[in-house]
Design an enzyme around this catalytic site. Structure first.
Site, PDB file in Angstrom:
ATOM      1  N   ASP A  89       0.747  -1.209   0.409  1.00 50.81           N
ATOM      2  CA  ASP A  89      -0.316   0.402  -0.025  1.00 50.81           C
ATOM      3  C   ASP A  89       0.677   1.342   0.050  1.00 50.81           C
ATOM      4  O   ASP A  89       2.002   0.713   0.534  1.00 50.81           O
ATOM      5  CB  ASP A  89      -1.060   0.089   1.768  1.00 50.81           C
ATOM      6  CG  ASP A  89      -1.584   0.976   1.064  1.00 50.81           C
ATOM      7  OD1 ASP A  89      -2.192   1.277   0.635  1.00 50.81           O
ATOM      8  OD2 ASP A  89      -1.696   1.664   2.942  1.00 50.81           O
ATOM      9  N   ASP A  91      -0.494   5.400   1.096  1.00 50.46           N
ATOM     10  CA  ASP A  91      -0.387   5.559   1.448  1.00 50.46           C
ATOM     11  C   ASP A  91      -0.148   5.840   3.295  1.00 50.46           C
ATOM     12  O   ASP A  91      -1.014   4.247   3.251  1.00 50.46           O
ATOM     13  CB  ASP A  91      -2.030   6.357   1.658  1.00 50.46           C
ATOM     14  CG  ASP A  91      -1.901   7.512  -0.439  1.00 50.46           C
ATOM     15  OD1 ASP A  91      -1.168   7.817  -0.277  1.00 50.46           O
ATOM     16  OD2 ASP A  91      -2.795   8.287  -0.435  1.00 50.46           O
TER      17      ASP A  91
END
Length: 297
Positions: A89, A91
């Protein structure tokens, strides 16, 4: 779409001395002379670790939470050792910031958008609804996005660049899987040496005058379950034997399913989302000095 324009990409600099919290990743890379032997920070308590987790609604308050999956099992370590692909991922994992929150703040709508982000990451609302609602609060123009990228380059989480170097040294492929936007993720990938074809993310759409038109609904990550779809597609195309997903949100956890990720590591270096951490194969939590040692696999 005819007349669409893309945002300019600006170089970024790794900032390793600024944190949102005192959390650091469970995967604590220690560079070794043997590129085929990936270092792994192992927490050694014999009972579940008590975590003081920051509340996503109020960063100034904490609540005690006990997890029993902070110590990697033999199965977790074995999968990690054999992983030929690792999906990150972006963010609050690869980057310290939630990109859309930072862009919204830059455009004057930070608080309202951050509240939606917290709901989306907890899985309480469909991702596509939360994404559309957040963007509608500030409708960023192309010039605003370019200005934002120039003035507020993304901040890479401490240790992530070293970890990705180790993964590439042991010939593991690295992917960025994000509900954020390509315009903001491409410079991150460039800095980390990740090829653009290994980015799976959303795309902001702009008209010929730079006005905001929306986002590309054809991107898998633009909707709920999209990261799981992206991971399944990656695995099917490349025939990976062992694939790991690392992230902090409910959409990352969704990738842990048959045909998708074999292992989900909940990264707690920036945000620790309790509902996600509880269901993870392993959790990245504060590395208290008396409880942590470096181990190798």
């Amino acid at each position: 779409m005819a007349g669409l324009m893309s945002a300019r990409i600006n170089p970024i600099h790794i900032a390793s001395n600024r944190h949102y919290s005192n959390l650091s990743p469970l995967i604590s890379p220690c560079l070794t002379k043997n590129p085929n032997k990936l270092s792994f920070g192992i927490i050694k308590p014999h009972e579940p670790l008590l975590v003081m987790a920051a509340s996503p609604k109020s960063p100034n308050t904490t609540s005690p939470t006990r997890f029993d999956n902070t110590l990697p099992t033999k199965e977790v370590l074995q999968i990690w050792k054999n992983a030929d692909a690792v999906c990150f991922d972006v963010d609050s994992t690869v980057c310290l910031d939630e990109g859309i929150d930072e862009l919204a703040e830059f455009c004057g709508a930070g608080k309202a958008v951050a509240e939606w982000t917290a709901r989306a990451m907890s899985g309480s609302v469909p991702f596509e609804d939360a994404l559309a609602a957040r963007l509608s609060l500030f409708n960023p123009s192309l010039s605003q996005v370019n200005d934002f990228l120039h003035k507020r380059p993304p901040r890479i989480s401490p240790g992530i660049a070293e970890l990705i170097m180790e993964l590439k040294a042991k010939k593991s492929d690295v992917y960025l899987i994000s509900g954020g936007f390509r315009q903001m993720i491409k410079p991150v990938a460039l800095q980390l040496g990740i090829p653009p074809e290994n980015i799976f993310a959303n795309r902001l759409l702009f008209g010929t005058s730079g006005e905001f038109l929306g986002f590309d609904i054809n991107e898998p990550t633009s909707r709920s379950g999209g990261k799981a779809t992206a991971v399944r597609n990656i695995r099917e195309v490349h025939k990976y034997k062992a694939l790991v997903m690392i992230g902090d949100g409910a959409t990352d956890l969704e990738a842990r399913q048959p045909g998708g990720a074999d292992l989900f590591i909940c990264y707690g270096g920036v945000q620790l989302r309790e509902a996600v951490a509880a269901k993870a194969d392993c959790v990245g939590v504060p590395q208290l000095p008396s409880w942590v040692s470096s181990g190798h696999i």
